[in-house]
Design an enzyme around this catalytic site. Sequence first.
Site, PDB file in Angstrom:
ATOM      1  CG  ASP A  23      -2.045   0.973   1.149  1.00 32.74           C
ATOM      2  OD1 ASP A  23      -2.063   1.771   0.206  1.00 32.74           O
ATOM      3  OD2 ASP A  23      -2.929   0.931   2.021  1.00 32.74           O
ATOM      4  CG  ASP A  24       0.106   4.856   0.121  1.00 29.24           C
ATOM      5  OD1 ASP A  24      -0.789   4.449  -0.622  1.00 29.24           O
ATOM      6  OD2 ASP A  24      -0.048   5.786   0.922  1.00 29.24           O
ATOM      7  CB  CYS A  59      -5.897   3.893  -1.819  1.00 27.16           C
ATOM      8  SG  CYS A  59      -4.385   4.368  -0.962  1.00 27.16           S
ATOM      9  CG  ASP A 287      -2.164   0.909  -3.361  1.00 28.69           C
ATOM     10  OD1 ASP A 287      -0.989   1.297  -3.237  1.00 28.69           O
ATOM     11  OD2 ASP A 287      -3.039   1.100  -2.485  1.00 28.69           O
ATOM     12  CG  HIS A 288      -0.973   4.645  -5.020  1.00 31.04           C
ATOM     13  ND1 HIS A 288      -0.246   5.287  -4.052  1.00 31.04           N
ATOM     14  CD2 HIS A 288      -2.164   4.342  -4.449  1.00 31.04           C
ATOM     15  CE1 HIS A 288      -0.955   5.373  -2.946  1.00 31.04           C
ATOM     16  NE2 HIS A 288      -2.129   4.803  -3.153  1.00 31.04           N
TER      17      HIS A 288
END
Length: 718
Positions: A23-24, A59, A287-288
């Site tokens: 995540d991130d 997200c 996710d990014h």
Amino acid sequence: MVVCCYQRHVEGKKDHIILILTDDQDVVLKSMKAMPYTSRIIGKQGSEFINAFVTTPVCCPSRSSILTGMYVHNHQVKTNNANCSSPSWRRGPERLTFAKYLQDAGYITAFIGKYLNEYDGHYIPVGWNHWLGQIKNSRYYNYTLNRNGKLEKHSNNYNQDYFTDFIAREGIKFLKQTTNKHPDKPILMVLSMPAPHGTEDAAPQYQNRYPRIQVPRTPNYNYQSPDKHWIVRIAPSMSQVKKNFTDLLYRKRLQTLLSVDDAVEKLYRSVRKCGIKDKTYIFFTSDHGYHLGHYAIVKGKSMPYETDIRVPFLVRGPRIPKNIKIKEIVSNIDLAPTFLDIADVPIPPHMDGVSIMQLFNLSRWKRSKSKPAIRWRDTILIERGKAREKSDSNKKCDLQATEFCKSSQYNHPCKLKQKYVCVLINGCMKVRKCSNGKNTNKDPICICDKQFLDAVFSNDSFKSIQDQQRSVRKERSIVERYRHRITSISPLHRSVRRGITWTSNFLNTITEYNKAVKKLRDVHRRLLLMLSSKDSLNYLKPSVNGCLCEHEIDRANKLASNAISNEFSITSTPRNHSSQELSQSYPINKQSCLRPPLTCFYQSKNHWKTPPYYTGQEFCACGNVNNNTYWCLRTINKTQNFLYCEFVTKFIEYFDLNKDPYQLKNTAALQPRRKLATLHNTLKELKQCQGAKQCTNYKLQPSMSKHLWISLYNHNST
């Protein structure tokens, strides 16, 4: 206790698929340096995609694209709030995820970890046999899960509750139990980790790691960009306090990833013990990405730049070549069709992505030098936008605006010198700017003639255009003269009877003004038509800002400038004022940091509950804005490596990353008009594409349009 599994060989059985999602997690800032096990187990023993991107660096939209294989404009999850895990999502796109297709094909499916930001835990999504979904956003302690339909609360005991380790334990447990109970069934398992997302709580054994590490001081770190879109353009240079904060946050993010790396190593050992290593694909991605201090923005995501859209992307498995780096461009929407391809499930036409399994044949060709059997795209769409507000009983209000409007100083109606007012619209509080008696309506003839006409080169072969240009300027001056006459008359004079002669003259002035407006519009329209001819293509030059009508963003600029003025942060000392004076005049606290439409955060000393703690000066900083909406082309091929963006404010950006890898200078104004026309037409097609056939762009073709692309120079266009 789960006994060690033994997987007997089953002829014709489909391969297992495991997706590990962080995540991130950035890749540009070298976050993979904290993951040596992952790099060796998946990267060295498999393949690494060095040009992997997400189509939306936010997200919930990105995760929805991963699940469905669709662009945001097709699944309609545009932000972390609007339509994220909403009833319309559940009725539509959520029933079309790769989990549903693989479950129907005989796979036993499991999801463990963070799902979507607004997931409330009241249901189990379609397609999952085993479900352990976290309610709401990422947390490391004190979270709640939906375990196969029952809510399960967790506390802050590291050995039992630390979420990254918990996900690893549950994943290994599911893997062992399923391979023992159903040795002839293929497995799909998604492990969705919280790291390195906030609150950046590292495991106790890693809280002292990387004591002196800093954010890489690349050329775009704390770089002020006067030629980018407005939220970046107005960002002030970071103080030393904020630089120190970015270094601490970078350290904490890397510390959280150490636990993810341990989880990957433990999972791989379990895969080997179960005897399914040669029948299992393991994917690792995020996710990014994330930015820390880049372009003077303290932290965040959702920008269209490399820091935010590039992600790590590793894969190993039976048909995956070992220890190679693949340069072809891939994205998060390719995961769903790839999983279906591995499982020999037909890829449905609604999926916008394509299977990356084709590229592994291409990779073998590059080693053997034989002729490739496929071709691959060179362009993907990057899009980020806010969904239009609709009257919906299930709609949730903006929490920032609600909190902002609790103060009585923003009550309706506006008082003297009151800047903002809160109004109730569709059951939610909205922040509006007070007009204070001024006419806030935009001038109906605001066509930004000067910017438009200055964009035309002087050229003898275009004498008629120059004549028309002079006509526009002449008519504009006439309009301005009449307008000045009208507005210079005070309301008091207008209300007093001045006789028939004065009234007649005043009415004649208004009549002449209206005639001048009409004539100016006609002249301007003729000029546009003349510039629409194909011969004038190379003589149109955009303004330095990349847009025509600055009035489109004037209001946003003013709001942002006020928010990032001297009163905005006590850590940014203005000229002729001491830090002490500023703190006395403009106290900074969490309430004062709420500045709609900007997305801001307040950094206090008690923000983090686990070491290392923040001990610096408290501050407020903004990193995004509600109208940060854009559509971009990200292209990589043998000769080109660029990013082209169109913002909702009609601003254009172009970066040639072969020459400018850190995206320091926006060169949109220097690009040939035909090239921009081609890019605009390609972007227009991708913005509305549906399915891989429409959404796959192999190479940018010259524009076939007979009309000059002028939509960005016409304030009436959308």
